[in-house]
Design an enzyme around this catalytic site. Structure first.
Site, PDB file in Angstrom:
ATOM      1  N   GLU A  13       0.839  -1.201   0.000  1.00 49.53           N
ATOM      2  CA  GLU A  13       0.000   0.000   0.000  1.00 49.53           C
ATOM      3  C   GLU A  13       0.868   1.243   0.000  1.00 49.53           C
ATOM      4  OE1 GLU A  13      -4.081  -0.697   2.284  1.00 49.53           O
ATOM      5  OE2 GLU A  13      -2.330  -0.907   3.557  1.00 49.53           O
ATOM      6  N   GLY A  79      -9.787  -8.588   9.191  1.00 48.67           N
ATOM      7  CA  GLY A  79     -10.637  -9.768   9.115  1.00 48.67           C
ATOM      8  C   GLY A  79     -12.083  -9.378   9.369  1.00 48.67           C
ATOM      9  N   MET A 193      -5.026  -5.055  13.999  1.00 47.67           N
ATOM     10  CA  MET A 193      -4.015  -5.028  15.053  1.00 47.67           C
ATOM     11  C   MET A 193      -3.486  -3.633  15.394  1.00 47.67           C
ATOM     12  SD  MET A 193      -1.824  -8.459  13.989  1.00 47.67           S
ATOM     13  CE  MET A 193      -0.823  -8.403  15.478  1.00 47.67           C
ATOM     14  N   GLU A 194      -4.073  -2.568  14.851  1.00 47.86           N
ATOM     15  CA  GLU A 194      -3.494  -1.247  15.086  1.00 47.86           C
ATOM     16  C   GLU A 194      -4.485  -0.121  15.377  1.00 47.86           C
ATOM     17  OE1 GLU A 194      -1.047  -3.822  12.583  1.00 47.86           O
ATOM     18  OE2 GLU A 194      -2.893  -2.800  11.969  1.00 47.86           O
ATOM     19  N   ASP A 217     -10.220 -11.435   4.687  1.00 45.85           N
ATOM     20  CA  ASP A 217     -10.647 -12.779   5.086  1.00 45.85           C
ATOM     21  C   ASP A 217     -11.737 -12.630   6.136  1.00 45.85           C
ATOM     22  OD1 ASP A 217      -9.342 -12.953   7.927  1.00 45.85           O
ATOM     23  OD2 ASP A 217      -7.745 -12.240   6.613  1.00 45.85           O
TER      24      ASP A 217
END
Length: 253
Positions: A13, A79, A193-194, A217
């Protein structure tokens, strides 16, 4: 002039964004490369967030302190948790919670100590602008991705969602863990996660923050195996198109 910070979760990205900034220059702080330049008539600083809450919080703090960023946007993958949130959809966060924060019995589960809250809100206007840009990009998904890519990943009529995104320092890839998260935080649309850590930093500094996450996913045992190709051919293209469209319609400050 206002400075916009763009944090990317994946190197692919970051590379796509930098390709749209022909005159950027690099400044290294705290072991991180910050790319300073202009995009769509705006002053921007682009950086790789790194993975996990502490690393992302450090990156966000440097952005706000060293580069005087006054608006921060995060792009990446997540996710899917919410019903109807499918691979290839985009979630624009309107709030963030750390799903692994638990200082009980001193504080209620998920509440961040000393803040009196578990949830940190995205900036409402910024999230609305990104949601509009995301919906427009997804409406032309074949234009941005190509019909072949849509078919290869079985992406049928991708949709934009707005809602809660939850963050924690572990990669969720098992159905049992996803089910536990849905039970604990039934409003959650996506897990990563952030984001919640960056939202907390922006709350401390009083800086508007929002995040756009492409669903890679379903955070369960059915996760597809060609993750890197998905990042390269789907998520990075979505991120580039969404942020570019948002910036092109944002009035320079």
């Amino acid at each position: 002039m206002a400075v916009i910070g763009i944090m990317s979760a994946m190197q692919e990205e970051l590379a796509a964004v930098l390709a749209a900034m022909p005159h950027e220059h690099r400044i290294t702080v705290a072991g991180r490369d910050f790319w300073v330049g202009h995009w769509q008539g705006h002053s921007v600083v682009v950086v790789l967030s790194r993975i996990g809450k502490v690393a992302a919080a450090t990156t966000a703090t440097v952005l706000l302190e060293r580069f005087a960023v006054d608006t921060l946007v995060f792009t990446g993958v997540a996710g899917g948790l919410g019903a109807g949130v499918r691979v290839g959809d985009v979630v624009v966060a309107n709030g963030f919670v750390q799903h692994d924060m638990d200082a009980s019995p001193l504080f209620p589960r998920h509440e961040v100590p000393m803040y009196g809250r578990a949830r940190f809100e995205a900036d409402a206007e910024l999230a609305l602008q990104l949601a509009k840009a995301s919906a427009q990009v997804l409406a032309d998904a074949a234009l941005h991705l190509g019909a072949g890519t849509l078919a290869d990943f079985q992406l049928h009529a991708p949709r934009m969602h707005q809602g809660l995104v939850i963050s924690g320092d572990r990669f969720v890839s098992a159905s049992a863990e996803s089910q536990v998260l849905r039970q604990a935080l039934p409003e959650a649309l996506a897990v990563e996660m952030e984001g919640a850590a960056v939202a907390q930093v922006c709350h401390d500094f009083g800086v508007p923050f929002a995040a756009v996450r492409t669903i890679s996913d379903r955070a369960d045992d059915t996760a597809h195996t060609d993750f890197q190709r998905f990042i390269r051919e789907v998520a990075s293209r979505y991120s580039l198109a969404i942020v570019s469209r948002w910036l092109s319609r944002r009035q320079p400050a």
